[in-house]
Design an enzyme around this catalytic site. Structure first.
Site, PDB file in Angstrom:
ATOM      1  N   ARG A 139       6.353 -30.081 -11.906  1.00 33.95           N
ATOM      2  CA  ARG A 139       4.358 -30.084 -11.692  1.00 33.95           C
ATOM      3  C   ARG A 139       4.337 -30.717 -10.152  1.00 33.95           C
ATOM      4  O   ARG A 139       4.955 -31.919  -9.901  1.00 33.95           O
ATOM      5  CB  ARG A 139       3.901 -30.650 -12.702  1.00 33.95           C
ATOM      6  N   ASP A 170       8.286 -25.652  -5.690  1.00 37.11           N
ATOM      7  CA  ASP A 170       7.510 -24.667  -6.609  1.00 37.11           C
ATOM      8  C   ASP A 170       6.335 -24.888  -6.472  1.00 37.11           C
ATOM      9  O   ASP A 170       5.642 -24.035  -6.541  1.00 37.11           O
ATOM     10  CB  ASP A 170       8.928 -23.909  -7.489  1.00 37.11           C
ATOM     11  N   HIS A 194       4.729 -21.625  -7.429  1.00 34.22           N
ATOM     12  CA  HIS A 194       5.424 -21.659  -9.131  1.00 34.22           C
ATOM     13  C   HIS A 194       6.157 -20.416  -9.782  1.00 34.22           C
ATOM     14  O   HIS A 194       5.510 -20.086 -10.575  1.00 34.22           O
ATOM     15  CB  HIS A 194       4.079 -22.090  -9.648  1.00 34.22           C
ATOM     16  N   TYR A 241      12.008 -21.548 -23.113  1.00 32.42           N
ATOM     17  CA  TYR A 241      12.683 -20.261 -22.914  1.00 32.42           C
ATOM     18  C   TYR A 241      13.179 -19.794 -22.377  1.00 32.42           C
ATOM     19  O   TYR A 241      14.453 -18.635 -22.388  1.00 32.42           O
ATOM     20  CB  TYR A 241      10.990 -19.762 -22.745  1.00 32.42           C
ATOM     21  N   GLU A 253      -2.536 -26.283  -5.821  1.00 30.24           N
ATOM     22  CA  GLU A 253      -1.662 -24.922  -7.188  1.00 30.24           C
ATOM     23  C   GLU A 253      -3.264 -25.419  -7.758  1.00 30.24           C
ATOM     24  O   GLU A 253      -3.441 -25.641  -8.458  1.00 30.24           O
ATOM     25  CB  GLU A 253      -0.943 -25.342  -7.841  1.00 30.24           C
TER      26      GLU A 253
HETATM   27  P1  NAD Z   1      11.447 -31.538 -21.347  1.00 29.67           P
HETATM   28  O1  NAD Z   1      10.130 -32.206 -22.660  1.00 29.67           O
HETATM   29  O2  NAD Z   1      12.678 -31.578 -22.401  1.00 29.67           O
HETATM   30  O3  NAD Z   1      12.051 -33.024 -20.344  1.00 29.67           O
HETATM   31  C1  NAD Z   1      11.053 -33.622 -19.674  1.00 29.67           C
HETATM   32  C2  NAD Z   1      11.971 -35.043 -19.851  1.00 29.67           C
HETATM   33  O4  NAD Z   1      11.615 -35.969 -18.428  1.00 29.67           O
HETATM   34  C3  NAD Z   1      12.392 -35.886 -20.928  1.00 29.67           C
HETATM   35  O5  NAD Z   1      13.188 -36.319 -21.259  1.00 29.67           O
HETATM   36  C4  NAD Z   1      11.504 -37.013 -20.315  1.00 29.67           C
HETATM   37  O6  NAD Z   1      12.046 -38.620 -21.189  1.00 29.67           O
HETATM   38  C5  NAD Z   1      11.923 -36.901 -18.960  1.00 29.67           C
HETATM   39  N1  NAD Z   1      10.724 -37.891 -17.801  1.00 29.67           N
HETATM   40  C6  NAD Z   1       8.933 -38.218 -18.524  1.00 29.67           C
HETATM   41  N2  NAD Z   1       8.620 -38.969 -17.288  1.00 29.67           N
HETATM   42  C7  NAD Z   1       9.790 -39.301 -16.134  1.00 29.67           C
HETATM   43  C8  NAD Z   1       9.788 -40.095 -15.102  1.00 29.67           C
HETATM   44  N3  NAD Z   1       8.509 -40.740 -14.730  1.00 29.67           N
HETATM   45  N4  NAD Z   1      11.121 -40.082 -15.060  1.00 29.67           N
HETATM   46  C9  NAD Z   1      12.043 -39.789 -15.269  1.00 29.67           C
HETATM   47  N5  NAD Z   1      12.166 -39.197 -16.229  1.00 29.67           N
HETATM   48  C10 NAD Z   1      10.831 -39.119 -17.197  1.00 29.67           C
HETATM   49  O7  NAD Z   1      10.462 -30.779 -20.434  1.00 29.67           O
HETATM   50  P2  NAD Z   1      11.364 -29.957 -19.841  1.00 29.67           P
HETATM   51  O8  NAD Z   1      11.666 -28.510 -20.907  1.00 29.67           O
HETATM   52  O9  NAD Z   1      12.628 -29.965 -18.811  1.00 29.67           O
HETATM   53  O10 NAD Z   1      10.470 -28.934 -18.991  1.00 29.67           O
HETATM   54  C11 NAD Z   1      10.265 -30.608 -17.511  1.00 29.67           C
HETATM   55  C12 NAD Z   1       9.056 -29.990 -16.984  1.00 29.67           C
HETATM   56  O11 NAD Z   1       9.419 -28.555 -15.876  1.00 29.67           O
HETATM   57  C13 NAD Z   1       7.252 -29.565 -17.819  1.00 29.67           C
HETATM   58  O12 NAD Z   1       6.475 -30.217 -18.456  1.00 29.67           O
HETATM   59  C14 NAD Z   1       7.306 -28.119 -16.677  1.00 29.67           C
HETATM   60  O13 NAD Z   1       5.570 -29.265 -16.058  1.00 29.67           O
HETATM   61  C15 NAD Z   1       7.929 -27.922 -16.083  1.00 29.67           C
HETATM   62  N6  NAD Z   1       8.177 -26.743 -15.640  1.00 29.67           N
HETATM   63  C16 NAD Z   1       8.407 -25.499 -15.194  1.00 29.67           C
HETATM   64  C17 NAD Z   1       8.658 -24.694 -15.074  1.00 29.67           C
HETATM   65  C18 NAD Z   1       8.254 -23.360 -13.029  1.00 29.67           C
HETATM   66  O14 NAD Z   1       8.363 -22.194 -13.731  1.00 29.67           O
HETATM   67  N7  NAD Z   1       8.230 -24.063 -12.233  1.00 29.67           N
HETATM   68  C19 NAD Z   1       8.290 -23.613 -15.521  1.00 29.67           C
HETATM   69  C20 NAD Z   1       9.009 -24.170 -17.333  1.00 29.67           C
HETATM   70  C21 NAD Z   1       8.302 -26.184 -16.913  1.00 29.67           C
HETATM   71  C1  COI Z   2       6.158 -24.064 -17.854  1.00 27.52           C
HETATM   72  O1  COI Z   2       6.546 -23.588 -18.378  1.00 27.52           O
HETATM   73  O2  COI Z   2       5.342 -24.586 -17.549  1.00 27.52           O
HETATM   74  C2  COI Z   2       5.425 -23.617 -15.902  1.00 27.52           C
HETATM   75  O3  COI Z   2       5.295 -23.659 -15.546  1.00 27.52           O
HETATM   76  C3  COI Z   2       5.014 -21.979 -16.228  1.00 27.52           C
HETATM   77  C4  COI Z   2       3.749 -20.793 -15.202  1.00 27.52           C
HETATM   78  C5  COI Z   2       4.176 -20.030 -16.109  1.00 27.52           C
HETATM   79  C6  COI Z   2       3.270 -21.761 -15.946  1.00 27.52           C
END
Ligand code: NAD
Ligand code: COI
Length: 331
Positions: free
Chosen positions: A234, A258, A295, A100, A263
């Site tokens: 996370r 964050d 977060h 997104y 959490e």
């Molecule tokens: P993605 O699936 O595109 O990428 C994750 C990457 O991590 C993959 O390339 C995978 O191979 C790698 N990976 C998995 N385990 C690993 C490890 N132990 N060591 C190294 N690399 C590893 O996901 P993304 O879109 O980049 O999102 C990543 C994470 O961000 C999501 O799973 C979510 O938990 C988090 N997130 C947080 C927020 C927020 O607001 N704080 C928002 C969106 C996503």
């Molecule tokens: C995610 O998109 O995975 C996030 O961490 C965002 C949150 C609103 C759940």
């Protein structure tokens, strides 16, 4: 087609309403989170859309199966709170919203990094105490002179690599499944090399069980004593007790968190009294070299708009074609 959106936040409601108007869709908007009880509100609906970090449990999926609701799309990326085995058993198919706005989260990681490198926490504390001379004494480090280690070079990690290299930093990355991309200015190394060489360690891996405490006491011990650790991924990725121990012993330069280990729904929305009660959170908050956020790395206008539009589009595709490209299954 009748769709129900659960967990609607105040800021999402205009986007949800606009999407329904744009698509002439029958969309019911509920603020309740989705669980085995609230799902009864969706009786007679064809599909469910939701945003929450609380569990999508086996009991919920059993109820969805009983109600004949076969599709769930979530308005976010992380799927660590979904019981996929139970969903499959109940015949429920799920799609997430994988991209997104990776930049929203990557920009926030850079924001936390700059805050820590320029020591804005101690500066702010000195100003709050009225000690203006002290506030001038916290010398910063320039991002362009740092080595940044990005753990997880997926969509968000790659966006972070682009931003950090744009600042002139040397960027290392660790990912067991790297996506070939000649435009990325980074060097892939092992996790140990990354931890040992980086001034900034920036986490972007999913919070699946296998990654719990990826950054534990042993990993922290490998990091430089003035390194900063950034977690916008996370909460379970870092052993928070070990992090506090390292910070207190002066074996780490700082942390930007964050996504906090304990959490809860209360942290995300805050309690009625506007306060989140957790002893570890309070201990982190008391450290001047720690910056905490509830977060919100994702939380931009672009991201919230896209979360709503992309996830509802995926639900329409599920319902009309029985297929959407963003379908997710067990890890
Ligand atoms: P993605 O699936 O595109 O990428 C994750 C990457 O991590 C993959 O390339 C995978 O191979 C790698 N990976 C998995 N385990 C690993 C490890 N132990 N060591 C190294 N690399 C590893 O996901 P993304 O879109 O980049 O999102 C990543 C994470 O961000 C999501 O799973 C979510 O938990 C988090 N997130 C947080 C927020 C927020 O607001 N704080 C928002 C969106 C996503
Ligand atoms: C995610 O998109 O995975 C996030 O961490 C965002 C949150 C609103 C759940």
């Amino acid at each position: 087609m009748k769709i129900m959106a659960f967990g609607a936040r105040v800021d999402e409601i205009p986007y949800l309403q606009q999407w329904a108007a744009d698509n002439a869709a029958e969309l019911a908007i509920r603020t309740e989170l989705l669980d085995a009880q609230t799902v009864a509100l969706a009786a007679g609906y064809d599909g469910i859309n939701c945003l929450q970090t609380t569990p999508y449990s086996a009991a919920l999926f059993a109820e969805m199966g009983r109600l004949g609701i076969k599709f769930l799309t979530i308005r976010n990326v992380g799927t660590d709170n979904i019981d996929f085995a139970a969903a499959t058993k109940a015949g429920v198919r799920i799609a997430n919203t994988p991209a997104y706005s990776p930049n929203a989260i990557a920009e926030f990681a850079v924001t936390l990094t700059l805050h820590l490198l320029r020591q804005l926490g101690p500066v702010e504390a000195a100003l709050q105490a009225g000690d203006y001379p002290k506030a001038t004494t916290f010398i910063g480090r320039e991002l362009a002179q740092q080595t940044v280690g990005v753990v997880g070079a997926g969509r968000i990690g790659r966006a972070a690599i682009k931003l950090f290299s744009g600042f002139g930093a040397r960027v290392l990355a660790y990912d067991p499944h790297p996506v070939p991309d000649p435009t990325l200015a980074c060097t892939y190394v092992s996790l140990s090399e990354l931890l040992q060489q980086s001034d900034v360690v920036d986490l972007h891996v999913p919070g699946v069980a296998a990654n719990t405490h990826l950054i534990d006491a042993q990993a922290l011990a490998q990091m430089k004593p003035d390194a900063v650790l950034i977690n916008t991924a996370r909460g379970n990725l870092i052993d928070t007790q070990a992090l506090l121990t390292a910070l207190r012993a002066g074996r780490l330069g700082g942390a930007g968190i964050d996504t906090f280990e304990n959490e809860s729904a209360a942290l995300l929305a805050l309690n009625q009294d506007g306060y989140f009660h957790d002893p570890l959170w309070d201990e982190l908050a008391a450290c001047e070299n720690v910056i905490l956020a509830p977060h919100i790395a994702y939380y931009t206008q672009t991201a919230v708009h896209n979360m709503v539009y992309y996830s509802l589009q995926a639900l329409v595709e599920f319902l009309e074609n029985g297929h959407t490209d963003t379908e997710v299954a067990a890890h």
